[in-house]
Design a protein around this motif. Sequence first.
Motif, PDB file in Angstrom:
ATOM      1  N   GLU A  20       0.834  -1.207   0.000  1.00  0.00           N
ATOM      2  CA  GLU A  20       0.000   0.000   0.000  1.00  0.00           C
ATOM      3  C   GLU A  20       0.870   1.258   0.000  1.00  0.00           C
ATOM      4  O   GLU A  20       0.589   2.222  -0.708  1.00  0.00           O
ATOM      5  CB  GLU A  20      -0.902   0.024   1.235  1.00  0.00           C
ATOM      6  N   ARG A  22       3.904   1.594  -1.143  1.00  0.00           N
ATOM      7  CA  ARG A  22       4.548   1.729  -2.444  1.00  0.00           C
ATOM      8  C   ARG A  22       3.632   2.417  -3.446  1.00  0.00           C
ATOM      9  O   ARG A  22       4.070   3.251  -4.246  1.00  0.00           O
ATOM     10  CB  ARG A  22       4.991   0.351  -2.946  1.00  0.00           C
ATOM     11  N   MET A  23       2.341   2.112  -3.403  1.00  0.00           N
ATOM     12  CA  MET A  23       1.380   2.761  -4.307  1.00  0.00           C
ATOM     13  C   MET A  23       1.296   4.260  -4.017  1.00  0.00           C
ATOM     14  O   MET A  23       1.263   5.075  -4.932  1.00  0.00           O
ATOM     15  CB  MET A  23       0.003   2.098  -4.165  1.00  0.00           C
ATOM     16  N   VAL A  24       1.270   4.629  -2.743  1.00  0.00           N
ATOM     17  CA  VAL A  24       1.213   6.041  -2.353  1.00  0.00           C
ATOM     18  C   VAL A  24       2.478   6.766  -2.801  1.00  0.00           C
ATOM     19  O   VAL A  24       2.422   7.835  -3.409  1.00  0.00           O
ATOM     20  CB  VAL A  24       1.029   6.173  -0.820  1.00  0.00           C
ATOM     21  N   LYS A  26       4.758   5.913  -5.135  1.00  0.00           N
ATOM     22  CA  LYS A  26       4.876   5.999  -6.596  1.00  0.00           C
ATOM     23  C   LYS A  26       3.983   7.085  -7.166  1.00  0.00           C
ATOM     24  O   LYS A  26       4.380   7.817  -8.072  1.00  0.00           O
ATOM     25  CB  LYS A  26       4.539   4.651  -7.240  1.00  0.00           C
ATOM     26  N   SER A  27       2.800   7.225  -6.627  1.00  0.00           N
ATOM     27  CA  SER A  27       1.866   8.242  -7.093  1.00  0.00           C
ATOM     28  C   SER A  27       2.394   9.653  -6.836  1.00  0.00           C
ATOM     29  O   SER A  27       2.410  10.501  -7.729  1.00  0.00           O
ATOM     30  CB  SER A  27       0.512   8.051  -6.413  1.00  0.00           C
ATOM     31  N   ILE A  28       2.840   9.902  -5.612  1.00  0.00           N
ATOM     32  CA  ILE A  28       3.362  11.227  -5.260  1.00  0.00           C
ATOM     33  C   ILE A  28       4.585  11.561  -6.115  1.00  0.00           C
ATOM     34  O   ILE A  28       4.689  12.657  -6.668  1.00  0.00           O
ATOM     35  CB  ILE A  28       3.734  11.299  -3.760  1.00  0.00           C
ATOM     36  N   ALA A  30       5.571  10.389  -9.061  1.00  0.00           N
ATOM     37  CA  ALA A  30       5.247  10.600 -10.476  1.00  0.00           C
ATOM     38  C   ALA A  30       4.617  11.972 -10.691  1.00  0.00           C
ATOM     39  O   ALA A  30       4.970  12.686 -11.650  1.00  0.00           O
ATOM     40  CB  ALA A  30       4.314   9.500 -10.970  1.00  0.00           C
ATOM     41  N   LYS A  31       3.704  12.348  -9.814  1.00  0.00           N
ATOM     42  CA  LYS A  31       3.047  13.647  -9.958  1.00  0.00           C
ATOM     43  C   LYS A  31       4.025  14.802  -9.811  1.00  0.00           C
ATOM     44  O   LYS A  31       3.993  15.762 -10.584  1.00  0.00           O
ATOM     45  CB  LYS A  31       1.906  13.775  -8.935  1.00  0.00           C
ATOM     46  N   ASN A  34       6.497  14.860 -12.919  1.00  0.00           N
ATOM     47  CA  ASN A  34       5.841  15.286 -14.157  1.00  0.00           C
ATOM     48  C   ASN A  34       5.497  16.766 -14.166  1.00  0.00           C
ATOM     49  O   ASN A  34       5.641  17.433 -15.189  1.00  0.00           O
ATOM     50  CB  ASN A  34       4.578  14.462 -14.406  1.00  0.00           C
ATOM     51  N   SER A  80      -2.030  16.507  -3.484  1.00  0.00           N
ATOM     52  CA  SER A  80      -2.051  15.323  -4.349  1.00  0.00           C
ATOM     53  C   SER A  80      -2.228  14.017  -3.595  1.00  0.00           C
ATOM     54  O   SER A  80      -2.316  12.966  -4.219  1.00  0.00           O
ATOM     55  CB  SER A  80      -0.761  15.261  -5.162  1.00  0.00           C
ATOM     56  N   THR A  81      -2.233  14.063  -2.289  1.00  0.00           N
ATOM     57  CA  THR A  81      -2.365  12.837  -1.507  1.00  0.00           C
ATOM     58  C   THR A  81      -3.197  13.097  -0.257  1.00  0.00           C
ATOM     59  O   THR A  81      -3.304  14.233   0.200  1.00  0.00           O
ATOM     60  CB  THR A  81      -0.980  12.278  -1.116  1.00  0.00           C
TER      61      THR A  81
END
Length: 93
Positions: A20, A22-24, A26-28, A30-31, A34, A80-81
């Motif tokens: 869980e 790792r998903m958080v 990776k999302s932060i 990447a955002k 980018n 973003s989170t």
Amino acid sequence: MRVAVMKMKFYAPWVHSLKEKRMVVKSILAKIRNKFQVSAAEVEDQDIHQSVVIGVAAIVPHSAQADRVMDEIARFAQQSTEAELVEEERELR
């Protein structure tokens, strides 16, 4: 030319496994990468489920721009989170 460095520590109480987390993370990451074209990585507490520590580095022409960019990144990361930003450290080299 200056290097702006920031470390942000987030608390995510709903995370109960490293998968869980790792998903958080990776999302932060990447955002942030980018949107701002900066270097970003998880820098501490990789084995602690509810703690996310993100390091960000950017090259800027002067210190005034460094403050502005780091303010924008911190604000964006917070929005973003669902994780709570509990600590932030900045350094200009």
